[in-house]
Design a protein around this motif. Structure first.
Motif, mmCIF file in Angstrom:
data_model
loop_
_atom_site.group_PDB
_atom_site.id
_atom_site.type_symbol
_atom_site.label_atom_id
_atom_site.label_comp_id
_atom_site.label_asym_id
_atom_site.label_seq_id
_atom_site.Cartn_x
_atom_site.Cartn_y
_atom_site.Cartn_z
ATOM 1 N N ASN A 73 0.801 -1.226 0.000
ATOM 2 C CA ASN A 73 0.000 0.000 0.000
ATOM 3 C C ASN A 73 0.835 1.278 0.000
ATOM 4 O OD1 ASN A 73 -2.387 -1.561 0.151
ATOM 5 N ND2 ASN A 73 -2.155 -1.718 2.370
ATOM 6 N N ILE A 74 2.025 1.233 -0.532
ATOM 7 C CA ILE A 74 2.860 2.415 -0.660
ATOM 8 C C ILE A 74 2.891 2.813 -2.123
ATOM 9 C CG2 ILE A 74 5.194 3.353 -0.453
ATOM 10 C CD1 ILE A 74 3.867 2.946 2.214
ATOM 11 N N ASN A 75 2.489 4.034 -2.417
ATOM 12 C CA ASN A 75 2.496 4.525 -3.797
ATOM 13 C C ASN A 75 3.757 5.358 -4.009
ATOM 14 O OD1 ASN A 75 2.069 5.701 -6.281
ATOM 15 N ND2 ASN A 75 -0.113 6.081 -5.929
ATOM 16 N N PRO A 76 4.702 4.876 -4.796
ATOM 17 C CA PRO A 76 5.973 5.591 -4.973
ATOM 18 C C PRO A 76 5.829 6.895 -5.753
ATOM 19 C CG PRO A 76 5.854 3.719 -6.465
ATOM 20 C CD PRO A 76 4.666 3.624 -5.563
ATOM 21 N N THR A 77 4.672 7.111 -6.381
ATOM 22 C CA THR A 77 4.500 8.349 -7.153
ATOM 23 C C THR A 77 4.014 9.503 -6.285
ATOM 24 O OG1 THR A 77 2.192 7.885 -7.732
ATOM 25 C CG2 THR A 77 3.901 6.985 -9.191
ATOM 26 N N LYS A 78 3.647 9.218 -5.028
ATOM 27 C CA LYS A 78 3.133 10.265 -4.142
ATOM 28 C C LYS A 78 4.115 10.543 -3.021
ATOM 29 C CE LYS A 78 -1.722 9.010 -4.866
ATOM 30 N NZ LYS A 78 -2.954 8.532 -4.206
ATOM 31 N N ALA A 79 4.127 11.790 -2.586
ATOM 32 C CA ALA A 79 4.968 12.151 -1.449
ATOM 33 C C ALA A 79 4.393 11.537 -0.184
ATOM 34 C CB ALA A 79 5.019 13.671 -1.310
ATOM 35 N N ALA A 80 5.270 11.182 0.734
ATOM 36 C CA ALA A 80 4.818 10.683 2.035
ATOM 37 C C ALA A 80 4.177 11.842 2.794
ATOM 38 C CB ALA A 80 6.002 10.131 2.814
ATOM 39 N N ILE A 81 2.989 11.613 3.340
ATOM 40 C CA ILE A 81 2.264 12.682 4.027
ATOM 41 C C ILE A 81 2.649 12.692 5.496
ATOM 42 C CG2 ILE A 81 -0.024 13.527 4.658
ATOM 43 C CD1 ILE A 81 -1.083 12.232 2.107
ATOM 44 N N LEU B 179 3.747 19.466 2.525
ATOM 45 C CA LEU B 179 3.472 19.385 1.083
ATOM 46 C C LEU B 179 3.656 20.748 0.414
ATOM 47 C CD1 LEU B 179 0.309 17.076 0.907
ATOM 48 C CD2 LEU B 179 2.646 16.520 0.219
ATOM 49 N N ASN B 180 3.264 21.817 1.096
ATOM 50 C CA ASN B 180 3.432 23.156 0.520
ATOM 51 C C ASN B 180 4.915 23.482 0.317
ATOM 52 O OD1 ASN B 180 2.452 25.627 -0.483
ATOM 53 N ND2 ASN B 180 2.761 26.626 1.496
ATOM 54 N N GLU B 181 5.734 23.046 1.255
ATOM 55 C CA GLU B 181 7.186 23.236 1.105
ATOM 56 C C GLU B 181 7.696 22.455 -0.117
ATOM 57 O OE1 GLU B 181 9.007 22.013 4.715
ATOM 58 O OE2 GLU B 181 7.960 23.495 5.949
ATOM 59 N N LYS C 292 5.424 14.576 -6.863
ATOM 60 C CA LYS C 292 4.902 13.720 -5.800
ATOM 61 C C LYS C 292 4.015 14.503 -4.831
ATOM 62 C CE LYS C 292 8.526 10.173 -5.740
ATOM 63 N NZ LYS C 292 9.542 9.478 -4.917
ATOM 64 N N ALA C 293 4.414 15.742 -4.544
ATOM 65 C CA ALA C 293 3.614 16.576 -3.641
ATOM 66 C C ALA C 293 2.245 16.871 -4.259
ATOM 67 C CB ALA C 293 4.347 17.878 -3.338
ATOM 68 N N LEU C 294 2.223 17.121 -5.552
ATOM 69 C CA LEU C 294 0.957 17.402 -6.235
ATOM 70 C C LEU C 294 0.053 16.173 -6.261
ATOM 71 C CD1 LEU C 294 2.349 19.568 -9.157
ATOM 72 C CD2 LEU C 294 0.646 20.326 -7.496
ATOM 73 N N MET C 295 0.651 15.005 -6.465
ATOM 74 C CA MET C 295 -0.125 13.759 -6.462
ATOM 75 C C MET C 295 -0.808 13.546 -5.115
ATOM 76 S SD MET C 295 0.173 12.203 -9.475
ATOM 77 C CE MET C 295 -0.056 10.449 -9.209
ATOM 78 N N ALA C 296 -0.056 13.779 -4.047
ATOM 79 C CA ALA C 296 -0.618 13.609 -2.704
ATOM 80 C C ALA C 296 -1.687 14.661 -2.423
ATOM 81 C CB ALA C 296 0.495 13.702 -1.667
#
Length: 341
Positions: free
Chosen positions: A13-21, A31-33, A45-49
């Motif tokens: 359940n880890i999506n490598p295309t998204k940033a870790a929240i 994420l804003n940073e 990745k930040a945008l995906m999350a």
């Protein structure tokens, strides 16, 4: 003796295309940073999350408070296609919430998005028009689009975009023209809408008729609908297989027949009988628009004479209609038809 061995695979359940929240209240600031990072992969990745989080109104409020809208505005100029696509997607999702739309007006998102009207990526343009459609649902948003001088550009894009995007642009224009139709009338929108009325796509026909209804509110719009010979097409659409198309065509005729030229053009196109048929439509707005259009036609002596034998239809509508507006429209129609000089 057993030995510990570290797996080479990622945890489930880890999506490598998204940033870790990040945890709790630190999630959105982190994420804003990352949206402002110089590394393109980090921004992506930040945008995906962020796309996932923005479906929750609580996160939309927080994102606005910490300045995410300005970060997204800056990313609209990014040279990376995926960054622009995801940035417009986040804005589109935020625009489905009132707080998001209000924030966009405050932060100048309307003109910022306009630079992507001719973007090479079709997904980016589609997201942009989805955002404009939601913004135009607010009177202030529709006025903001008009004030930004975007109506001629939207009309031009309407003629070259794919069908799915054309539907979005028609929705936006229909809302904006109710605020001010001046620029649209000067951009030859009426002749193009006339072509759209002949589309094989049900939704395009319905939305084109709806946009014609909006552009027919001012006198110049009524005159153009008559001058470009659109009225016979609208009469033809009163017999369309789609109820929504019929209702919107009746609405456009309701406005176009306010002028004397419009009245006689509709009478010449034999609009009375198909309009009478719509008095039994399952859609209330079709019944209401048809009643008002017939009232306009009854103001002409020829129209009043033709409708005198059909007063019972209006009396039946007056007794059966649940909606007060339809009952009132039927009452006015009867008075106009039965009026004697």
């Amino acid at each position: 003796m057993a030995q510990a061995q570290i797996s080479m695979y990622l945890p489930p359940n880890i999506n490598p295309t998204k940033a870790a929240i990040a945890y709790g209240c630190r999630a959105l600031p982190k994420l804003n940073e990352e949206l402002q990072s110089e590394d393109v992969t980090t921004r992506q990745k930040a945008l995906m999350a962020l796309c996932d989080l923005m479906h929750d109104p609580e996160y939309v409020y927080q994102a606005i408070d910490i300045g995410c809208v300005e970060s997204l505005k800056a990313l609209l100029k990014d040279i990376n296609d995926l960054v622009r696509i995801k940035a417009t997607e986040v804005l589109h999702i935020m625009a489905t919430h009132n707080v998001g739309r209000d924030s966009f007006l405050e932060h100048g998102i309307i003109p910022a998005l306009s630079f992507l009207l001719n973007d090479a990526n079709p997904i980016c343009r589609e997201n942009l028009h989805k955002t404009y459609k939601h913004l135009a649902q607010l009177p202030a948003g529709a006025q903001g689009i008009v004030n930004s001088g975007l109506i001629p550009s939207l009309v031009w894009n309407l003629q070259k975009e794919q069908m799915a995007v054309q539907e979005l642009i028609l929705d936006t224009l229909a809302s904006c023209l109710q605020e001010d139709a001046t620029e649209a009338l000067g951009s030859r929108l009426v002749p193009f809408l006339k072509q759209q009325l002949l589309s094989g796509n049900d939704s395009i026909r319905a939305k084109a008729a709806c946009t014609l209804m909006a552009i027919s509110i001012p006198l110049q719009g009524k005159n153009q609908v008559w001058q470009y010979d659109v009225i016979p097409l609208l009469v033809h659409l009163l017999k369309d297989d789609v109820d929504e198309v019929q209702a919107n065509a009746a609405g456009a005729l309701m406005y176009a027949t306010v002028t004397t030229e419009g009245k006689y053009a509709a009478l010449e196109a034999e609009a009375i009988h198909p309009l009478l048929g719509l008095l039994r439509s399952p859609l209330n707005k079709a019944r209401l628009n048809a009643t008002k259009a017939l009232t306009m036609l009854a103001e002409a002596p020829e129209g009043r004479k033709a409708l005198q034998s059909h007063v019972h239809n209006f009396r039946a509508l007056q007794g059966e209609a649940i909606e007060a507006s339809t009952r009132r429209a039927a009452e006015i129609a009867i008075k106009v038809i039965e009026w004697k000089p």
